[in-house]
Design an enzyme around this catalytic site. Sequence first.
Site, PDB file in Angstrom:
ATOM      1  N   CYS A 106       0.804  -1.352  -0.122  1.00 15.83           N
ATOM      2  CA  CYS A 106      -0.012  -0.090  -0.047  1.00 15.83           C
ATOM      3  C   CYS A 106       0.771   1.256   0.151  1.00 15.83           C
ATOM      4  CB  CYS A 106      -1.149  -0.096   1.094  1.00 15.83           C
ATOM      5  SG  CYS A 106      -2.454   1.170   0.885  1.00 15.83           S
ATOM      6  N   HIS A 210      -3.635  -5.226   0.732  1.00 18.05           N
ATOM      7  CA  HIS A 210      -3.203  -5.492   2.007  1.00 18.05           C
ATOM      8  C   HIS A 210      -3.222  -7.032   2.376  1.00 18.05           C
ATOM      9  CE1 HIS A 210      -2.551  -1.655   3.921  1.00 18.05           C
ATOM     10  NE2 HIS A 210      -3.388  -1.134   3.118  1.00 18.05           N
ATOM     11  N   GLU A 212      -1.532  -8.745   4.030  1.00 13.81           N
ATOM     12  CA  GLU A 212      -1.444  -9.311   5.528  1.00 13.81           C
ATOM     13  C   GLU A 212      -2.553  -9.407   6.418  1.00 13.81           C
ATOM     14  OE1 GLU A 212      -0.876  -6.306   4.365  1.00 13.81           O
ATOM     15  OE2 GLU A 212      -1.637  -4.908   6.003  1.00 13.81           O
TER      16      GLU A 212
END
Length: 249
Positions: A106, A210, A212
């Site tokens: 990001c 994202h 994660e």
Amino acid sequence: MKPLIGVTSSIKEDRLLITGLDYVMSMEWAGGTPVVLPNLADAAAMDHIANSIDGLLVTGGKDIDPTWFGEEPHVKLGEVSPQRDHFEMQMVQRMMKLDKPILGICRGCQILNVTSGGDLYQDIHSQNEGPLLQHYQVAPRYHVSHFIDVVEGSLLHQISGSQRYKVNSYHHQALRKVADGFEVTARASDGIIEAFESKNHKFVLGVQWHPENLLKKDDVYAQRLFQAFIEACRQSQDSASQNTQVSGL
Ligand code: MN
């Protein structure tokens, strides 16, 4: 030894150093040893860190100061953090010089581009012609909301094994002019750049989404991305390039 991964952090209210736990956990999940990096200003300290870590995860966060790429602040520009910008850009330069792996997520993807001479839309919705998708999703962070189309033969394609899949989306900035030496390797259907990578390094990759936040949902593309990053860091750790020292940037 597991590869040592530097994970960048944010400064909150000028008094707290924070980073998302999901970044740290995803590095550990994929077989790395994460260490959270403070936003230091000292060049020798940055040299020391770059020479010590096997990979750099440049995390998400607030906006990037547009004066880094020669623009004044747009009215829709959000919060910026000069100290963090400076540290991350300096660390990216050092890691690229050493050809050690970098994964930018990001804001981290945007930092990679600005460091290398590219620029950004400060606000995609007011600086773009035509309608855009919802890139700041209202859904939970683990929900994959829009598709990306991945360029055949790119590093991202090799990693993901797919040319079209869904990702989550939490950004109002995006890459505009891509830095020399890099190529766009994924876009959303509205044309917004969702991933890019260096043509001159073993593993320097930025993604606008994202991943994660997707591991907890067993997202196979997020799993493959982190596994590939840690594997590249392991190879870097093993290679002779580990003996190369960087200083005086
Ligand atoms: Mn998006």
